[in-house]
Design an enzyme around this catalytic site. Structure first.
Site, short mmCIF file in Angstrom:
data_model
loop_
_atom_site.label_atom_id
_atom_site.label_comp_id
_atom_site.label_asym_id
_atom_site.label_seq_id
_atom_site.Cartn_x
_atom_site.Cartn_y
_atom_site.Cartn_z
N GLU A 118 15.36 4.99 36.32
CA GLU A 118 15.06 4.93 34.90
C GLU A 118 15.11 6.31 34.24
OE1 GLU A 118 15.02 2.54 32.92
OE2 GLU A 118 15.22 1.03 34.48
N ASP A 166 14.72 -0.29 24.66
CA ASP A 166 15.63 0.86 24.69
C ASP A 166 16.70 0.66 23.61
OD1 ASP A 166 17.23 -1.12 25.67
OD2 ASP A 166 18.20 0.14 27.14
N TYR A 188 9.22 3.39 26.68
CA TYR A 188 10.29 2.58 27.28
C TYR A 188 10.22 2.60 28.80
CZ TYR A 188 14.42 1.42 29.72
OH TYR A 188 15.24 0.89 30.66
#
Length: 352
Positions: free
Chosen positions: A32, A133, A115
């Site tokens: 991520e 996102d 996020y």
DNA sequence: CATTCGTGGCA
DNA sequence: TTGCCAAGAAT
């Protein structure tokens, strides 16, 4: 129901990605962070190399920051790598080496915002937090016809609530993956594939010819110009580097000694500057070559760069400076911005 | 709230 | 070609 439609689309169209083969919060975390403002295609090789070199939080926590930055070289946004390393050390020392398993605790970690916290919480722990996102902004703005700016505080808050509503009681882990993947492959920024979209009948933007207008962004980026004169000071297979330590681009990466101006300056004038005289004084040196203008574009800056290749006895320069002399063979040990790496590759190629 | 932080792909 | 934008976060 919208969430089911998106999930069904996902189950038939999803890509096989290395970070989708694991539930390890560490690996999901790494992926991520890498994927922040970075394309999937670019991140894949970096991810595999990173996990191979640092398989666990403990391995990452024990590493030197310089090693981590070297693995990150070329990915950009290097604060991500610095924060990743700092956070690994904190998890190791304050969380017994165990990645936290609540949204609130995950959100506290350096380099993790709303996020990424929602992404990790849902992918690794199936916690019900909608991950919003750029893909999700685009998909939701088009489907519902939302004209609030996605880069405003109000807009972000609104989209977050819409995303949560849309997720409803669907499995967070699947839904978040699905809507992100839908945005990345189907509801793409330019020329989205509306002709084969399973949602077009209920898509506001499609039915009102607003696909090209959504989502809305309010801010505009402005770029500034900087003028870099890099001094490649070499002696046989050795040359000088220094570490960038100010709060600026490329923090903690290495470069050649640099003279910077806010406007272009002719080379002959550069030789008269204070910086130049302090560096060289009356020392014996030879200007081997001066490059043409190399334009390196960053998101908010244009770097107009000139490389000045000087041959001299560089050991005589070293006193009172933070410069470091290294050999070509040591290049793999130091993280360099792409601008420098490209120049080094050319130098090494021409000397072997 | 506005700005800053990299690099590469695409039309 | 030039500008936009990509699984954003920190300041």
């Amino acid at each position: 129901m919208l969430s089911n439609q998106i999930i069904n689309w996902y189950l038939q169209n999803k890509r096989e990605l290395p970070w989708r083969e694991t539930k390890d919060p560490y690996q999901i975390w790494i992926s991520e962070i890498m994927l922040q403002q970075t394309r999937v295609a670019t991140a894949i090789d970096y991810f595999n190399r990173f996990i191979e070199q640092f398989p666990t939080i403990s391995d990452l926590a024990k590493a030197k920051e310089q090693e981590v930055l070297k693995l990150w070289q070329g990915l950009g946004y290097y604060s991500r790598a610095r924060n990743l390393h700092a956070t690994a050390k904190i998890i190791q020392s304050q969380y017994n080496g165990i990645f936290p398993d609540s949204y609130e605790e995950i959100l506290k970690l350096k380099g993790i915002g709303s996020y990424t916290a929602a992404a990790i919480a849902s992918f690794a722990f199936n916690l019900p937090h909608a991950a919003v996102d750029g893909n999700v902004y685009r998909v939701l703005s088009r489907i519902y016809g939302i004209d609030k700016a996605i880069d405003s505080t109000e807009g972000k808050k609104y989209f977050q609530s819409i995303a949560s509503e849309t997720m409803g009681n669907a499995r967070p882990e699947i839904f978040n993956q699905a809507i992100i993947e839908f945005g990345a492959l189907q509801c793409i920024p330019r020329n989205p594939k509306c002709d084969i979209c399973p949602l077009f009948a209920n898509c506001f933007a499609y039915n009102n010819a607003q696909v090209d207008q959504l989502p809305i962004k309010s801010k505009q980026i402005k770029t500034k110009n900087r003028y870099f004169y890099y001094l490649f000071l070499s002696c046989k297979s050795q040359f000088l580097i220094e570490k960038r330590e100010k709060k600026d681009i490329w923090e903690n990466l290495f470069q050649y000694p640099l003279i910077e101006y806010n406007k272009p300056i002719p080379t002959d004038e550069l030789l008269q500057t204070l910086e130049w005289k302090e560096l060289f004084g009356n020392k014996n040196m030879l200007i081997h070559s001066v490059s043409g203008n190399v334009l390196h574009k960053l998101s908010h800056q244009n770097l107009h760069t000139t490389f000045i290749h000087i041959e001299m006895d560089i050991k005589k320069l070293k006193k009172n400076t933070d410069y470091k002399i290294i050999n070509y063979s040591e290049i793999p040990n130091y993280p360099f911005p792409k601008l420098i790496e490209d120049h080094l590759n050319m130098i090494v190629k021409n000397n072997t």
